[in-house]
Design a protein around this motif. Sequence first.
Motif, PDB file in Angstrom:
ATOM      1  N   TYR A 130       0.848  -1.193   0.000  1.00  0.00           N
ATOM      2  CA  TYR A 130       0.000   0.000   0.000  1.00  0.00           C
ATOM      3  C   TYR A 130       0.882   1.240   0.000  1.00  0.00           C
ATOM      4  CZ  TYR A 130      -2.728   3.890   1.716  1.00  0.00           C
ATOM      5  OH  TYR A 130      -3.291   5.127   1.849  1.00  0.00           O
ATOM      6  N   ALA A 131       0.516   2.210  -0.824  1.00  0.00           N
ATOM      7  CA  ALA A 131       1.196   3.512  -0.855  1.00  0.00           C
ATOM      8  C   ALA A 131       0.192   4.544  -1.342  1.00  0.00           C
ATOM      9  CB  ALA A 131       2.426   3.471  -1.750  1.00  0.00           C
ATOM     10  N   GLU A 132       0.639   5.794  -1.420  1.00  0.00           N
ATOM     11  CA  GLU A 132      -0.276   6.879  -1.778  1.00  0.00           C
ATOM     12  C   GLU A 132      -0.770   6.783  -3.210  1.00  0.00           C
ATOM     13  OE1 GLU A 132       1.644  10.529  -0.893  1.00  0.00           O
ATOM     14  OE2 GLU A 132       1.274  10.389   1.265  1.00  0.00           O
ATOM     15  N   ASP A 133      -0.007   6.188  -4.105  1.00  0.00           N
ATOM     16  CA  ASP A 133      -0.462   6.011  -5.478  1.00  0.00           C
ATOM     17  C   ASP A 133      -0.019   4.640  -5.978  1.00  0.00           C
ATOM     18  OD1 ASP A 133       2.205   6.280  -6.953  1.00  0.00           O
ATOM     19  OD2 ASP A 133       2.132   8.202  -5.917  1.00  0.00           O
ATOM     20  N   GLU A 134      -0.628   4.208  -7.069  1.00  0.00           N
ATOM     21  CA  GLU A 134      -0.395   2.861  -7.580  1.00  0.00           C
ATOM     22  C   GLU A 134       1.061   2.646  -7.982  1.00  0.00           C
ATOM     23  OE1 GLU A 134      -2.546   0.289  -7.787  1.00  0.00           O
ATOM     24  OE2 GLU A 134      -4.123   1.481  -6.825  1.00  0.00           O
ATOM     25  N   GLU A 135       1.663   3.642  -8.601  1.00  0.00           N
ATOM     26  CA  GLU A 135       3.050   3.483  -9.042  1.00  0.00           C
ATOM     27  C   GLU A 135       3.982   3.277  -7.860  1.00  0.00           C
ATOM     28  OE1 GLU A 135       6.496   5.777 -11.687  1.00  0.00           O
ATOM     29  OE2 GLU A 135       4.544   6.721 -11.356  1.00  0.00           O
ATOM     30  N   ALA A 136       3.794   4.071  -6.805  1.00  0.00           N
ATOM     31  CA  ALA A 136       4.649   3.924  -5.626  1.00  0.00           C
ATOM     32  C   ALA A 136       4.430   2.571  -4.959  1.00  0.00           C
ATOM     33  CB  ALA A 136       4.359   5.048  -4.630  1.00  0.00           C
ATOM     34  N   ALA A 137       3.183   2.093  -4.937  1.00  0.00           N
ATOM     35  CA  ALA A 137       2.902   0.789  -4.336  1.00  0.00           C
ATOM     36  C   ALA A 137       3.599  -0.323  -5.111  1.00  0.00           C
ATOM     37  CB  ALA A 137       1.394   0.557  -4.290  1.00  0.00           C
TER      38      ALA A 137
ATOM     39  N   HIS B  72       1.381  -7.956   5.992  1.00  0.00           N
ATOM     40  CA  HIS B  72       2.761  -7.587   5.692  1.00  0.00           C
ATOM     41  C   HIS B  72       2.775  -6.610   4.534  1.00  0.00           C
ATOM     42  CE1 HIS B  72       7.045  -8.882   4.275  1.00  0.00           C
ATOM     43  NE2 HIS B  72       7.013  -7.661   4.755  1.00  0.00           N
ATOM     44  N   ASN B  73       2.979  -5.343   4.851  1.00  0.00           N
ATOM     45  CA  ASN B  73       3.169  -4.342   3.819  1.00  0.00           C
ATOM     46  C   ASN B  73       4.626  -4.438   3.358  1.00  0.00           C
ATOM     47  OD1 ASN B  73       2.316  -2.027   2.250  1.00  0.00           O
ATOM     48  ND2 ASN B  73       3.661  -0.808   3.556  1.00  0.00           N
ATOM     49  N   VAL B  74       4.842  -4.980   2.167  1.00  0.00           N
ATOM     50  CA  VAL B  74       6.195  -5.377   1.774  1.00  0.00           C
ATOM     51  C   VAL B  74       7.085  -4.204   1.379  1.00  0.00           C
ATOM     52  CG1 VAL B  74       5.345  -7.630   1.030  1.00  0.00           C
ATOM     53  CG2 VAL B  74       5.647  -5.803  -0.666  1.00  0.00           C
ATOM     54  N   ASN B  75       6.512  -3.014   1.179  1.00  0.00           N
ATOM     55  CA  ASN B  75       7.366  -1.868   0.857  1.00  0.00           C
ATOM     56  C   ASN B  75       7.878  -1.238   2.157  1.00  0.00           C
ATOM     57  OD1 ASN B  75       5.570   0.385   1.729  1.00  0.00           O
ATOM     58  ND2 ASN B  75       4.253  -0.346   0.073  1.00  0.00           N
ATOM     59  N   ARG B  76       8.609  -0.150   2.039  1.00  0.00           N
ATOM     60  CA  ARG B  76       9.255   0.428   3.217  1.00  0.00           C
ATOM     61  C   ARG B  76       8.378   1.444   3.958  1.00  0.00           C
ATOM     62  NH1 ARG B  76      13.986  -1.436   3.977  1.00  0.00           N
ATOM     63  NH2 ARG B  76      14.377   0.088   5.617  1.00  0.00           N
ATOM     64  N   GLY B  77       7.190   1.744   3.439  1.00  0.00           N
ATOM     65  CA  GLY B  77       6.351   2.762   4.061  1.00  0.00           C
ATOM     66  C   GLY B  77       5.496   2.209   5.192  1.00  0.00           C
ATOM     67  N   GLN B  78       6.114   1.820   6.279  1.00  0.00           N
ATOM     68  CA  GLN B  78       5.386   1.152   7.360  1.00  0.00           C
ATOM     69  C   GLN B  78       4.475   2.098   8.144  1.00  0.00           C
ATOM     70  OE1 GLN B  78       5.679  -2.458   7.786  1.00  0.00           O
ATOM     71  NE2 GLN B  78       6.375  -1.875   5.740  1.00  0.00           N
ATOM     72  N   ARG B  79       4.952   3.255   8.495  1.00  0.00           N
ATOM     73  CA  ARG B  79       4.124   4.170   9.291  1.00  0.00           C
ATOM     74  C   ARG B  79       2.872   4.583   8.520  1.00  0.00           C
ATOM     75  NH1 ARG B  79       6.262   5.962  13.912  1.00  0.00           N
ATOM     76  NH2 ARG B  79       8.471   5.520  14.286  1.00  0.00           N
ATOM     77  N   GLN B  80       3.046   4.906   7.268  1.00  0.00           N
ATOM     78  CA  GLN B  80       1.898   5.299   6.450  1.00  0.00           C
ATOM     79  C   GLN B  80       0.889   4.155   6.366  1.00  0.00           C
ATOM     80  OE1 GLN B  80       2.670   5.539   2.240  1.00  0.00           O
ATOM     81  NE2 GLN B  80       1.199   7.207   1.965  1.00  0.00           N
ATOM     82  N   PHE B  81       1.373   2.948   6.169  1.00  0.00           N
ATOM     83  CA  PHE B  81       0.502   1.764   6.096  1.00  0.00           C
ATOM     84  C   PHE B  81      -0.240   1.540   7.408  1.00  0.00           C
ATOM     85  CE2 PHE B  81       0.928  -2.679   7.655  1.00  0.00           C
ATOM     86  CZ  PHE B  81      -0.226  -3.196   7.095  1.00  0.00           C
ATOM     87  N   ILE B  82       0.485   1.532   8.520  1.00  0.00           N
ATOM     88  CA  ILE B  82      -0.131   1.258   9.824  1.00  0.00           C
ATOM     89  C   ILE B  82      -1.208   2.286  10.138  1.00  0.00           C
ATOM     90  CG2 ILE B  82       0.302   1.222  12.316  1.00  0.00           C
ATOM     91  CD1 ILE B  82       3.115   0.076  11.624  1.00  0.00           C
ATOM     92  N   GLU B  83      -0.904   3.556   9.933  1.00  0.00           N
ATOM     93  CA  GLU B  83      -1.857   4.609  10.274  1.00  0.00           C
ATOM     94  C   GLU B  83      -3.064   4.606   9.343  1.00  0.00           C
ATOM     95  OE1 GLU B  83       0.654   8.030  10.263  1.00  0.00           O
ATOM     96  OE2 GLU B  83       1.486   7.616  12.256  1.00  0.00           O
ATOM     97  N   ALA B  84      -2.847   4.396   8.044  1.00  0.00           N
ATOM     98  CA  ALA B  84      -3.955   4.384   7.095  1.00  0.00           C
ATOM     99  C   ALA B  84      -4.875   3.197   7.334  1.00  0.00           C
ATOM    100  CB  ALA B  84      -3.418   4.364   5.664  1.00  0.00           C
ATOM    101  N   PHE B  85      -4.320   2.024   7.541  1.00  0.00           N
ATOM    102  CA  PHE B  85      -5.142   0.844   7.791  1.00  0.00           C
ATOM    103  C   PHE B  85      -5.825   0.946   9.147  1.00  0.00           C
ATOM    104  CE2 PHE B  85      -3.536  -0.735   3.998  1.00  0.00           C
ATOM    105  CZ  PHE B  85      -3.985  -2.019   3.717  1.00  0.00           C
ATOM    106  N   GLY B  86      -5.127   1.514  10.133  1.00  0.00           N
ATOM    107  CA  GLY B  86      -5.733   1.681  11.443  1.00  0.00           C
ATOM    108  C   GLY B  86      -6.917   2.623  11.425  1.00  0.00           C
ATOM    109  N   GLU B  87      -6.866   3.614  10.558  1.00  0.00           N
ATOM    110  CA  GLU B  87      -7.949   4.605  10.494  1.00  0.00           C
ATOM    111  C   GLU B  87      -9.102   4.151   9.621  1.00  0.00           C
ATOM    112  OE1 GLU B  87      -8.661   9.320   9.262  1.00  0.00           O
ATOM    113  OE2 GLU B  87      -6.626   8.478   9.298  1.00  0.00           O
ATOM    114  N   ASP B  88      -8.801   3.506   8.482  1.00  0.00           N
ATOM    115  CA  ASP B  88      -9.842   3.252   7.491  1.00  0.00           C
ATOM    116  C   ASP B  88     -10.180   1.793   7.232  1.00  0.00           C
ATOM    117  OD1 ASP B  88     -10.261   5.970   6.915  1.00  0.00           O
ATOM    118  OD2 ASP B  88      -8.553   6.009   5.545  1.00  0.00           O
TER     119      ASP B  88
END
Length: 323
Positions: free
Chosen positions: A222-229, A299-315
């Motif tokens: 998961y990331a902010e856009d498809e390309e980054a993900a 397991h969010n396999v990319n390096r953006g762990q904080r963004q993943f945890i917070e986004a999934f925790g909220e939504d």
Amino acid sequence: MTAIGYHASHEQFSPSELLEFVELAEENGFDHALASDHFHPWSERQGESGFVWSWLGSAMERTSMTFGTVNAPGYRYHPAIIAQAAATLRESYPERFWLSIGSGQLLNEGITGTDWPVKDERNARLEESAGIMRRLWSGKEVTHHGRISVERAQLYSRPETSPPLIGAALSEETARWLGQCEWTDGMITIATPAREALENRVGAFRDGSPEGEVYLKVQLSYAEDEEAALEGAYDQWRTNCVPGPVTQELRTPAEYDELGDEISREQVAENVRVSADLDEHREWLAADRSMGADRLLLHNVNRGQRQFIEAFGEDVLPALSLE
């Protein structure tokens, strides 16, 4: 209600970073954690590989989540030592530690110079190790001479209840075998975009163990856009998308990287749930739950762990709890 957990990837992050991530995961509604037990990372780009058994005590002290790890007893670890380590964690933190065991990879187990046996022999060693650990957890003095040797071993510090012992499966064949094994309390397997293959593995296990628990380690990006993900998954996880049993012959991260360079972004997307759409991730997880999964370990396999945890925790997690 299916429980949701966070995967702490020791191959990708330092132990100190992972302590921060599991604290953040708990703050954002994750109830459980899975931690990898590796000697080497899957890739030089990942660049980490902390000792999980040291880390688990710190992580369990700093959170109230349950924790598990996937271990391969009988090679770099003697099963009596793993039984002792698991018993100590579960006695220190009652009911909060579970253990998964599998047949392992040469990448980790080969460091001792062991001859690497074929899969059937590894499964036989795994079953023998499981029996040894079960007997030790029951308080018995164990002497055993087979593939594994044990001489008058007895655990004196034991928890009130033994750790659940979960078998690890990557194939339908192994899942079916685990369903027929008396030593298993459940199965853990990988959840990827290949829904039919996942359903077949779960079904094969359930055929022999209808009451056994099923844990899914969900590979997503998961990331902010498809390309980054997609790029994040390609950078960090393409070495895990090498098809077939060839990986059982690889000893080093560099050898994985060499084969990983032949993997395309399309192949990564076939092995990792890549999406910047939180609703799409929620729908995938809801489908996992409808399959009867008892625990989803994300397991969010990319390096953006904080963004993943917070986004999934909220939504994502709140939406799943309401369904």
